[in-house]
Write an enzyme that holds these catalytic residues in place. Structure first.
Site, short mmCIF file in Angstrom:
data_model
loop_
_atom_site.label_atom_id
_atom_site.label_comp_id
_atom_site.label_asym_id
_atom_site.label_seq_id
_atom_site.Cartn_x
_atom_site.Cartn_y
_atom_site.Cartn_z
N GLY A 123 0.85 -1.19 0.00
CA GLY A 123 0.00 0.00 0.00
C GLY A 123 0.88 1.23 0.00
N SER A 124 0.44 2.26 -0.72
CA SER A 124 1.26 3.48 -0.78
C SER A 124 0.37 4.73 -0.79
CB SER A 124 2.19 3.47 -1.99
OG SER A 124 1.43 3.27 -3.14
N GLY A 125 -0.68 4.69 0.06
CA GLY A 125 -1.49 5.88 0.26
C GLY A 125 -0.76 6.83 1.19
N GLY A 158 0.52 4.83 4.28
CA GLY A 158 1.48 3.85 3.77
C GLY A 158 2.81 4.52 3.46
N LYS A 214 -12.80 4.30 16.80
CA LYS A 214 -12.70 5.75 17.02
C LYS A 214 -13.13 6.54 15.77
CE LYS A 214 -8.72 6.47 14.71
NZ LYS A 214 -8.86 6.41 13.32
N ARG A 260 -9.68 13.06 8.86
CA ARG A 260 -10.53 13.19 7.67
C ARG A 260 -11.97 12.80 7.97
NH1 ARG A 260 -6.68 9.23 4.54
NH2 ARG A 260 -6.96 8.32 6.59
#
Ligand code: 13P
Length: 383
Positions: free
Chosen positions: A10-12, A15, A234, A298
């Site tokens: 993953g590379s968000g 990530g 949460k 967000r």
């Protein structure tokens, strides 16, 4: 000691932020391969602004490797040169001993059979995915770490015995952009890895690979279940914090929402999971993550946009809010709100969770936003 090869899947935004720390550490430890591969779901990115240079498209993985920056999900942050973005999952995970999972589970699940084919037979994992799922068969919780473990366990050819893939979690007050900026953050690593055949303490080795002494301090605990549930739950409360902000209410209201929120999180863990430790709620994965997400996350932001739209008589959908405000990132809180509601409903427990129920009512069922206050009233039978 056994040599480590780390792969990040993953590379968000989170990530890439986690990869920054991991790649720096890998370069400094003799027991790690210096190169860290990060699986990148390939996207075409527009480069050039049309003024200085012509706009054209380029592949995200190539930009990351050329510029050492993820311009889509973590713009303006330099990534280490030993971090290699890789659009091919087989290459990313080949012989990896430590797999770090950091993408929405819906995208990860179909990738697991490929990961299993090429990872080291002694591999272990850490999930950074903040979700919980409703298991329709058991009417209970399905943890992501458990699902990853099931997807990557295998039968050994030598003795025909099942080799269980052990998966821990890293959760905490971790807004990605702040970590990447080097602002001090804490995180909670929950693992129960047994020592390997060389006698290495894999819990501590994993912590060292993720930890950055000066700016990203990782503390170890053993309560995987509680830690993971906190990280997901949460997000529901943070949606409610956004409603409070959209209504223009102040800190007292938000503090009440967080206090009742953490009580419902703890009650949920006791109702649905075994062996959760009360001390987990005062770790970074508990109280601290709840606070940062309700202040700067967000989910909070989208909750506020939703509340404002309803107050001004519009009916903007969650999908539209996600598309218009998150630059391709995913909003987890609304999905978790639905999963939690299904779980509570299936067990006839909705009444014991007035805040979770109210946030669902507003977010999904068309109840008025200002009724959030009713979710902050704890009936006597619940106390
Ligand atoms: P958001 O997804 O709401 O930004 O939450 C981030 C988070 O989990 C911080 O720890």
């Amino acid at each position: 000691q056994t040599h480590e090869k780390v792969a990040i899947i993953g590379s968000g935004s989170f990530g890439s932020a986690a990869a920054l720390s991991v790649a720096r550490n890998a370069a400094s430890f003799d027991f790690c391969d210096t190169e860290v591969k990060m699986y990148t779901f390939e996207e075409e990115i527009t480069v050039g602004d049309g003024i200085v240079s012509f706009p054209e498209t380029e592949k995200l993985s190539r930009i990351i490797n050329k510029k050492h920056e993820n311009p889509k999900y973590l713009p303006g942050v330099k990534l280490p040169g030993n971090l290699l973005s890789c659009p091919d999952l087989l290459t990313t995970c080949l012989d990896a001993t430590l797999l770090i999972f950091v993408m929405p589970f819906q995208f990860l699940k179909p990738l697991l059979p490929t990961v299993k084919k090429v990872m080291s037979p002694n591999a272990r994992g850490v999930s950074l995915i903040k979700e919980v799922h409703f298991d329709e068969e058991t009417l209970g919780v399905k943890l992501i770490s458990k699902q990853i473990s099931e997807g990557l366990s295998f039968r050994r050819e030598e003795d025909g015995r099942e080799r269980e893939f052990k998966c821990g979690v890293l959760m905490g007050a971790n807004i990605a952009s702040e970590i990447a900026n080097g602002d001090f953050s804490e995180s909670t690593l929950a693992t129960r890895f047994p020592p390997n055949t060389d006698g290495d303490n894999l819990n501590e080795k994993t912590r060292l690979i993720l930890n950055n002494t000066t700016s990203f301090r990782v503390y170890s605990i053993r309560d995987v279940e509680g830690c993971e549930a906190c990280g997901a739950l949460k997000n529901v409360i943070a949606i409610g914090a956004g409603f409070v902000d959209g209504l223009g209410m102040g800190s007292n209201t938000k503090a009440a929402l967080m206090r009742i929120g953490i009580q419902e999180m703890e009650r949920f863990c006791n109702d649905f999971l075994d062996g959760v430790s009360p001390s987990t709620f005062s770790e970074s994965c508990g109280m601290a993550d709840l606070i940062t997400t309700c202040v700067g996350g967000r989910n909070r932001k989208c909750g506020e946009i939703f509340a404002r739209s309803r107050i001004s008589g519009e009916t903007t959908s969650w999908d539209d809010i996600e598309r218009d405000n998150l630059n391709g990132q995913r909003l987890r809180g609304v999905k978790t709100t639905k999963q939690v509601h299904e779980l509570l409903k299936s067990q006839g427990l909705l009444k014991l969770y007035p805040l979770f129920s109210k946030i669902y009512g507003i977010a999904i069922d068309g109840e008025p936003v200002d009724s959030i206050i009713d979710g902050l009233y704890i009936p006597n039978e619940v106390v």
